[in-house]
Write a protein that holds these residues in place. Structure first.
Motif, PDB file in Angstrom:
ATOM      1  N   ALA A 176       1.103  -0.135   6.856  1.00 10.15           N
ATOM      2  CA  ALA A 176       0.564   1.054   6.177  1.00 10.15           C
ATOM      3  C   ALA A 176      -0.453   1.734   7.077  1.00 10.15           C
ATOM      4  O   ALA A 176      -1.606   1.303   7.189  1.00 10.15           O
ATOM      5  CB  ALA A 176      -0.084   0.640   4.859  1.00 10.15           C
ATOM      6  N   VAL A 215      -2.877   8.359   0.277  1.00 11.49           N
ATOM      7  CA  VAL A 215      -2.757   6.898   0.331  1.00 11.49           C
ATOM      8  C   VAL A 215      -3.381   6.299  -0.929  1.00 11.49           C
ATOM      9  O   VAL A 215      -4.266   6.907  -1.548  1.00 11.49           O
ATOM     10  CB  VAL A 215      -3.439   6.293   1.584  1.00 11.49           C
ATOM     11  N   ASN A 243      -2.278  14.199   3.221  1.00 12.27           N
ATOM     12  CA  ASN A 243      -1.904  12.785   3.319  1.00 12.27           C
ATOM     13  C   ASN A 243      -2.468  12.066   2.095  1.00 12.27           C
ATOM     14  O   ASN A 243      -3.655  12.194   1.794  1.00 12.27           O
ATOM     15  CB  ASN A 243      -2.477  12.147   4.584  1.00 12.27           C
ATOM     16  N   ILE A 275       0.856  -1.196   0.000  1.00  7.65           N
ATOM     17  CA  ILE A 275       0.000   0.000   0.000  1.00  7.65           C
ATOM     18  C   ILE A 275       0.889   1.242   0.000  1.00  7.65           C
ATOM     19  O   ILE A 275       1.939   1.260   0.657  1.00  7.65           O
ATOM     20  CB  ILE A 275      -0.942  -0.036   1.231  1.00  7.65           C
ATOM     21  N   TYR A 276       0.449   2.238  -0.755  1.00 12.41           N
ATOM     22  CA  TYR A 276       1.225   3.492  -0.829  1.00 12.41           C
ATOM     23  C   TYR A 276       0.763   4.451   0.261  1.00 12.41           C
ATOM     24  O   TYR A 276      -0.443   4.705   0.401  1.00 12.41           O
ATOM     25  CB  TYR A 276       1.018   4.114  -2.216  1.00 12.41           C
ATOM     26  N   VAL A 277       1.690   4.985   1.043  1.00 13.40           N
ATOM     27  CA  VAL A 277       1.373   6.001   2.052  1.00 13.40           C
ATOM     28  C   VAL A 277       2.429   7.103   1.983  1.00 13.40           C
ATOM     29  O   VAL A 277       3.595   6.869   2.333  1.00 13.40           O
ATOM     30  CB  VAL A 277       1.355   5.423   3.491  1.00 13.40           C
ATOM     31  N   ASN A 278       2.024   8.268   1.526  1.00 13.59           N
ATOM     32  CA  ASN A 278       2.904   9.448   1.557  1.00 13.59           C
ATOM     33  C   ASN A 278       4.335   9.164   1.104  1.00 13.59           C
ATOM     34  O   ASN A 278       5.298   9.434   1.826  1.00 13.59           O
ATOM     35  CB  ASN A 278       2.935  10.049   2.970  1.00 13.59           C
ATOM     36  N   ILE A 295      -1.967   5.578   9.038  1.00 14.66           N
ATOM     37  CA  ILE A 295      -2.164   7.023   8.924  1.00 14.66           C
ATOM     38  C   ILE A 295      -2.329   7.563  10.350  1.00 14.66           C
ATOM     39  O   ILE A 295      -2.928   6.885  11.188  1.00 14.66           O
ATOM     40  CB  ILE A 295      -3.443   7.250   8.057  1.00 14.66           C
ATOM     41  N   TYR A 354       6.048   2.665  -0.232  1.00 13.40           N
ATOM     42  CA  TYR A 354       5.259   1.460  -0.516  1.00 13.40           C
ATOM     43  C   TYR A 354       5.489   0.512   0.645  1.00 13.40           C
ATOM     44  O   TYR A 354       6.621   0.085   0.895  1.00 13.40           O
ATOM     45  CB  TYR A 354       5.698   0.839  -1.850  1.00 13.40           C
ATOM     46  N   GLU A 378       0.870  -4.106   3.939  1.00 17.85           N
ATOM     47  CA  GLU A 378      -0.420  -3.617   4.441  1.00 17.85           C
ATOM     48  C   GLU A 378      -0.410  -3.413   5.962  1.00 17.85           C
ATOM     49  O   GLU A 378      -0.940  -2.416   6.466  1.00 17.85           O
ATOM     50  CB  GLU A 378      -1.518  -4.617   4.050  1.00 17.85           C
TER      51      GLU A 378
END
Ligand code: PDD
Length: 287
Positions: A17, A113, A111, A5-8, A19, A11, A14
């Protein structure tokens, strides 16, 4: 394989990942999202979805988290890392992280995602046989044209519809159908006109809607962009809905009223095929 998963900018597996709790999307629904379909490894109408992401963010004054090409790269990298061929890609941009306060701090960074959801989209019983939609009053605010993550109205409407044995729900206001809880509503009148509501603050301007309207125009099919009543919908010759995740989805019952002979009609079938062909997907004839 664990999903990445992409967060800010990163990669992540999960489970990693996350927030921050002070994310304004989490606390206030102060966030915009988009969903793009992927079929046979092709993104469908992605430019339209990214254009709407830009428009929704501008409407609530959140800056783009990356330039459009950067967002496209994130999508491509997620597809590659997760081996995606069929399913949806979800993007969400919140206003950012700040101490909880209704008034947002100036200058906080959004942010961003993004994640993939593998799923068969093009060969489902719902697409083959059609679905039943309940009718419910539209519970939402007055800027439904902005694709915010504030979806509680739709969640509750869909849950109530499911509890009553329906597959989905069409919402109405002042006797007129606004749209599906997560889709655009269309009918075919007895006189043979395809009808959908014009874009306004009352509904989300659907990307699939836009693509289907383009096809209707280029094929010279009869079309009227106008509001329609609940009674008109229930007396329609055919009905269908469109969205990134349902494509062109036949509707064969609206409330207690069966539409046509209770099976997907020929115009809906034709548009299903045209839509997939236009997206570059090989289509086998439907029996
Ligand atoms: N929903 N109207 C609403 C309220 C929607 O939430 C959606 C899409 C649509 C159709 O828009 P499009 O054709 O651009 O997908 C109309 C997505 C699929 C979702 O919330 O998952």
């Amino acid at each position: 394989m664990t999903r990445q998963i992409y967060v800010n900018g990163a990669y992540l597996a999960e489970s990693e990942a996350v927030i921050p709790v002070m994310d304004r999307g989490f606390l206030f629904g102060d966030a915009i999202y988009e969903v793009t379909a992927m079929i046979d490894g092709r993104l469908i109408d992605n430019d339209l979805h990214l254009a709407r992401l830009e428009r929704s963010l501008a409407a609530i004054d959140i800056p783009m988290p990356l330039p459009l090409d950067g967002i496209r790269e994130v999508q491509a990298e997620l597809i590659r890392r997760n081996g995606m061929r069929d399913g949806t890609i979800y993007l969400q941009v919140s206003r950012g992280t700040a101490e909880r306060n209704f008034l947002p701090d100036a200058g906080i960074a959004p942010n961003f995602v993004a994640f993939t959801q593998p799923r068969n989209l093009r060969d489902t019983p719902a697409l083959r046989n059609g679905i039943a939609v309940a009718l419910m009053p539209d519970p939402r605010w007055d800027r439904r044209d902005i694709k915010t993550s504030m979806l509680l109205g739709q969640v509750l409407a869909k849950q109530a519809a499911h509890a009553l044995g329906f597959d989905d729900v069409w919402l109405h206001e002042d006797g007129l159908i606004t749209e599906g809880a997560s889709s655009t509503a269309f009918i075919l009148t007895a006189a043979g006109a395809i009808v959908t509501r014009p874009n306004s603050h009352a509904t989300l301007p659907g990307c699939t809607r836009q693509a289907v309207l383009r096809l209707i125009e280029t094929r010279g099919l009869r079309f009227e962009e106008r509001p329609f009543t609940i009674a008109e919908a229930q007396n329609a010759a055919e009905a269908f809905l469109t969205s990134a995740s349902s494509l062109v989805q036949p509707v064969v019952r609206i409330g207690e009223q069966v539409i046509g002979d209770g099976h997907p009609g020929p115009v809906t079938r034709h548009l299903q095929e045209l839509y997939l062909q236009a997206a570059g997907i090989r289509v086998e004839p439907v029996e």
